[in-house]
Design an enzyme around this catalytic site. Structure first.
Site, PDB file in Angstrom:
ATOM      1  N   LEU A 235       0.883  -1.248  -0.108  1.00 51.10           N
ATOM      2  CA  LEU A 235       0.046   0.020  -0.048  1.00 51.10           C
ATOM      3  C   LEU A 235       0.688   1.268   0.121  1.00 51.10           C
ATOM      4  CD1 LEU A 235      -3.079   0.735   0.196  1.00 51.10           C
ATOM      5  CD2 LEU A 235      -2.730   0.949   2.342  1.00 51.10           C
ATOM      6  N   SER A 236       1.965   1.222   0.678  1.00 53.80           N
ATOM      7  CA  SER A 236       2.850   2.160   0.786  1.00 53.80           C
ATOM      8  C   SER A 236       3.179   2.847  -0.401  1.00 53.80           C
ATOM      9  CB  SER A 236       4.010   2.202   1.816  1.00 53.80           C
ATOM     10  OG  SER A 236       4.849   0.940   1.300  1.00 53.80           O
ATOM     11  N   LYS A 237       3.151   2.210  -1.651  1.00 49.16           N
ATOM     12  CA  LYS A 237       3.680   2.296  -2.901  1.00 49.16           C
ATOM     13  C   LYS A 237       2.828   3.222  -3.578  1.00 49.16           C
ATOM     14  CE  LYS A 237       7.835   0.173  -2.801  1.00 49.16           C
ATOM     15  NZ  LYS A 237       7.890  -1.082  -2.560  1.00 49.16           N
ATOM     16  N   ARG A 238       1.578   3.350  -3.144  1.00 50.38           N
ATOM     17  CA  ARG A 238       0.721   4.197  -3.705  1.00 50.38           C
ATOM     18  C   ARG A 238       0.650   5.519  -3.218  1.00 50.38           C
ATOM     19  NH1 ARG A 238      -5.536   2.326  -3.635  1.00 50.38           N
ATOM     20  NH2 ARG A 238      -5.688   4.491  -3.245  1.00 50.38           N
TER      21      ARG A 238
END
Ligand code: GLU
Length: 460
Positions: A235-238
């Site tokens: 998620l942190s990549k979004r």
């Protein structure tokens, strides 16, 4: 006394992953009548920004995750340096003057170096502070086969010696590294339980070595599985869209976000909707899930809608005003009107935006009816007569109890030989410029006599 902390770095805004960590720490502290500590990890002076500190505090306050104590690591550099010197005196840390180039050159020239890109311990045992050279302080991890610890989520964790290094604890500019400051602070702040993301699992092994060297008690660790997107990427990549500020602007409410995040990594049977009190009572570290959680925006929206229904009028008004301010929206409706409209609309909205959009029909005297509804075709003579009758009955519909108003309205079309379904739909379109709306009596009461008369009269 149980003491937990949330330790964000102020290098960006809080996203859902950070907040889930905060939620679990806060719930556990509240459950055990302990303390919840906010520690701003601003040791990286170049990347930390005051505006992010303010944003983090604002988000936590809005969410209701109130902290009992707050600390800033940037104000504690002396403390970290003192403990680093202590480790040097104990022979568990040393001054290192090697440059990156020197370390890499030695690695290239020495076929026996097994440490990969790791430090070759060239300066080990150097306990005299260099006066004329730039230096860092490194922790001497010693010799062992592996570090082992019990994690409340992961179970027994084993990190082999080969994954570890004589890590830097004080950098060249005198600031501490994360792994060092975190141990000193967790000890000095009396932290009993550390709940954080599983990306810190290897760090935990390093930290345990430092705890042991200093003779500190080791807290209970619980490392949360990752949050993944539906396509299984982290998620942190979004970027961008998933920080808490975004959700506040989108009209989500704190209870909805907290409930949804608590269920991302924790469960209690198959219950989905929890009040904050229920979460505090039911949450337990032992029930944290072991598998990765998958983020589902549609489910989050649904959880939010369920919590909107449960809001008291006062709380709704409070959140709605924050929402308006955040989106720089003007609102001409009075507080009293908003509270009345909330009672009518709360089961029909998912977000505060839905409420805002739905209630625009009450802010103007008239509405422009969409020509594609072709409402004129629906209004024949009998409907017109019914509309006139409705105008005469408005005082009763508006001021009598709801049930009575309802039967007055229903009795109107009969008198002109038409069915309710010939009368209701055009009336709804004329009043709301929509084919869907709350019950007509509710709409009429909210609009008030003047607006109803104005909107109907055009068609008579
Ligand atoms: N500042 C660290 C982070 O944001 C804190 C990690 C921890 O909880 O120890 O990832």
């Amino acid at each position: 006394m149980v003491r937990l902390r949330f330790a964000p770095s102020p290098t960006g805004k809080l996203h859902l992953g950070n907040v889930r960590t905060a939620v679990f720490n806060w719930l556990y502290a509240r459950k055990h009548n302990g303390k919840f500590i906010l520690r701003i990890e601003d040791t990286d002076l170049a990347r930390s920004e005051e505006r992010y500190v303010e944003a983090i505090k604002k988000d936590l306050e809005w969410l209701g995750l109130h902290w009992d104590e707050i600390y800033f690591q940037s104000q504690r550099f002396d403390i970290y340096r003192e403990y680093a010197r202590k480790l040097v005196e104990m022979g568990r840390a040393y001054y290192c003057t090697c440059t990156r180039e020197e370390i890499e050159a030695r690695q290239k020239n020495n076929p026996n170096v097994k440490f990969g890109i790791k430090y070759d311990r060239h300066c080990r045992g150097n306990t005299l502070e260099p006066k004329d050279k730039n230096y860092v302080i490194r922790f001497d991890i010693g010799e062992f086969d592996y570090v082992e610890f019990e994690d409340k989520v992961k179970g027994r964790v084993v990190v082999p010696f080969s994954d570890l290094d004589d890590l830097v604890i004080i950098k060249g500019d005198g600031s501490p590294t994360y792994n060092f400051a975190v141990v000193i602070d967790d000890h000095l702040m009396g932290i009993t339980h550390v709940i954080r993301g599983e990306d810190h699992l290897t760090n935990t092994a390093k930290q345990i070595l430092i705890y042991k060297a200093l003779g500190f008690d080791i807290p209970v660790f619980a490392h949360l599985p990752l949050i993944l997107n539906k396509n299984k990427s982290p998620l942190s990549k979004r970027e961008g869209s998933i920080n808490i500020e975004y959700y506040r602007k989108q009209g989500y409410i704190p209870e909805g976000i907290i409930n949804y995040l608590a269920r991302l990594g924790w469960s209690h049977g198959d219950q989905e909707i929890f009040t904050i009190e229920e979460l505090i009572n039911l949450f337990d570290i032992e029930d944290l899930n072991k598998s990765n959680a998958v983020f589902d925006d549609q489910k989050m929206l649904w959880v939010n809608s369920e919590h909107i229904k449960m809001l008291s009028p006062e709380k709704f008004l409070k959140y709605y005003k924050i929402f308006l301010e955040e989106n720089e929206l003007g609102e001409t409706l009075s507080d009293e009107f908003i509270v009345n409209a909330f009672e009518v609309y709360k089961t029909r909205i998912n977000t505060l935006w839905d409420f805002y959009n739905s209630t625009r029909i009450y802010t103007t005297d008239d509405v422009d009816v969409d020509p594609s509804f072709e409402v004129e075709k629906m209004i024949d003579d009998a409907v017109k007569k019914s509309f006139r009758d409705l105008i005469d009955s408005l005082d009763d519909i508006i001021f009598k109890p709801h049930e009575e108003g309802e039967s007055i309205l229903r009795s109107i079309p009969e008198r002109y030989g038409i069915k309710l379904k010939q009368f209701g739909p055009p009336l709804r379109i004329v009043l709301t410029n929509s084919k869907v709306s709350p019950g007509l009596v509710d709409v009429i009461k909210l609009l008030g006599k003047e607006k109803v008369v104005k909107r109907i009269s055009k068609y008579l």
